[in-house]
Design a protein around this motif. Structure first.
Motif, PDB file in Angstrom:
ATOM      1  N   LEU A  70      72.836  24.051  12.839  1.00 63.49           N
ATOM      2  CA  LEU A  70      73.766  23.752  13.918  1.00 63.49           C
ATOM      3  C   LEU A  70      74.768  24.893  14.091  1.00 63.49           C
ATOM      4  O   LEU A  70      75.110  25.263  15.211  1.00 63.49           O
ATOM      5  N   ALA A  71      75.208  25.497  12.992  1.00 66.26           N
ATOM      6  CA  ALA A  71      76.135  26.639  13.083  1.00 66.26           C
ATOM      7  C   ALA A  71      75.487  27.808  13.825  1.00 66.26           C
ATOM      8  O   ALA A  71      76.136  28.458  14.656  1.00 66.26           O
ATOM      9  N   GLU A  72      74.226  28.077  13.542  1.00 67.88           N
ATOM     10  CA  GLU A  72      73.518  29.158  14.236  1.00 67.88           C
ATOM     11  C   GLU A  72      73.347  28.835  15.723  1.00 67.88           C
ATOM     12  O   GLU A  72      73.515  29.709  16.574  1.00 67.88           O
ATOM     13  N   ASP A 129      64.704  10.500  -0.373  1.00 62.98           N
ATOM     14  CA  ASP A 129      65.948  11.062  -0.906  1.00 62.98           C
ATOM     15  C   ASP A 129      66.117  12.541  -0.588  1.00 62.98           C
ATOM     16  O   ASP A 129      67.240  13.025  -0.492  1.00 62.98           O
ATOM     17  N   ASP A 130      65.000  13.260  -0.422  1.00 64.40           N
ATOM     18  CA  ASP A 130      65.102  14.698  -0.156  1.00 64.40           C
ATOM     19  C   ASP A 130      65.125  15.031   1.347  1.00 64.40           C
ATOM     20  O   ASP A 130      65.104  16.194   1.717  1.00 64.40           O
ATOM     21  N   ALA A 131      65.213  14.017   2.212  1.00 58.41           N
ATOM     22  CA  ALA A 131      65.341  14.260   3.658  1.00 58.41           C
ATOM     23  C   ALA A 131      66.746  14.775   3.949  1.00 58.41           C
ATOM     24  O   ALA A 131      67.710  14.397   3.285  1.00 58.41           O
ATOM     25  N   ILE A 132      66.838  15.650   4.939  1.00 58.01           N
ATOM     26  CA  ILE A 132      68.114  16.278   5.280  1.00 58.01           C
ATOM     27  C   ILE A 132      68.529  15.893   6.707  1.00 58.01           C
ATOM     28  O   ILE A 132      67.679  15.611   7.544  1.00 58.01           O
ATOM     29  N   PRO A 133      69.832  15.884   7.002  1.00 57.87           N
ATOM     30  CA  PRO A 133      70.276  15.576   8.363  1.00 57.87           C
ATOM     31  C   PRO A 133      69.748  16.605   9.349  1.00 57.87           C
ATOM     32  O   PRO A 133      69.638  17.795   9.040  1.00 57.87           O
ATOM     33  N   ALA A 134      69.432  16.133  10.559  1.00 59.08           N
ATOM     34  CA  ALA A 134      68.877  17.016  11.585  1.00 59.08           C
ATOM     35  C   ALA A 134      69.254  16.493  12.967  1.00 59.08           C
ATOM     36  O   ALA A 134      69.652  15.338  13.123  1.00 59.08           O
ATOM     37  N   LEU A 135      69.131  17.360  13.943  1.00 64.69           N
ATOM     38  CA  LEU A 135      69.224  16.978  15.347  1.00 64.69           C
ATOM     39  C   LEU A 135      67.852  17.192  15.966  1.00 64.69           C
ATOM     40  O   LEU A 135      67.208  18.215  15.715  1.00 64.69           O
ATOM     41  N   THR A 136      67.396  16.242  16.763  1.00 57.51           N
ATOM     42  CA  THR A 136      66.123  16.361  17.450  1.00 57.51           C
ATOM     43  C   THR A 136      66.394  16.580  18.928  1.00 57.51           C
ATOM     44  O   THR A 136      67.105  15.801  19.555  1.00 57.51           O
TER      45      THR A 136
END
Length: 81
Positions: A3-5, A69-76
């Motif tokens: 998101l920062a990029e 547990d190893d899933a990371i937050p994301a935007l689709t």
């Protein structure tokens, strides 16, 4: 891309008018569609270039399994087509 990029890339184009259309391309770059929606999600990569999408805890109905547990937050980003 994080998101920062994405924010940094968009900041470079802040001079564009607010009604500038945002397009998404298919993997080959030969078909384009306007951006239709953006959703929060959880993402678990299977490879460096693809993976599985899961609902967030807030979105998930009781009968739907939770994200690993190893899933990371994301935007689709969803195209119109």
């Amino acid at each position: 891309m994080t998101l920062a990029e994405l924010r940094a890339h968009l900041a470079k184009h802040s001079h564009l008018p607010d009604n500038t259309v945002v397009l998404l391309a298919d993997a080959e770059g030969n078909d384009y569609s306007p951006l239709h929606a953006i959703d929060r999600a959880m993402y678990r990569p299977d490879t460096p270039t693809s993976g599985q999408l899961y609902l967030t805890e807030q979105q998930r109905p009781a009968d739907c399994p939770p994200a690993p547990d190893d899933a990371i937050p994301a935007l689709t980003l969803w195209p119109m087509h």
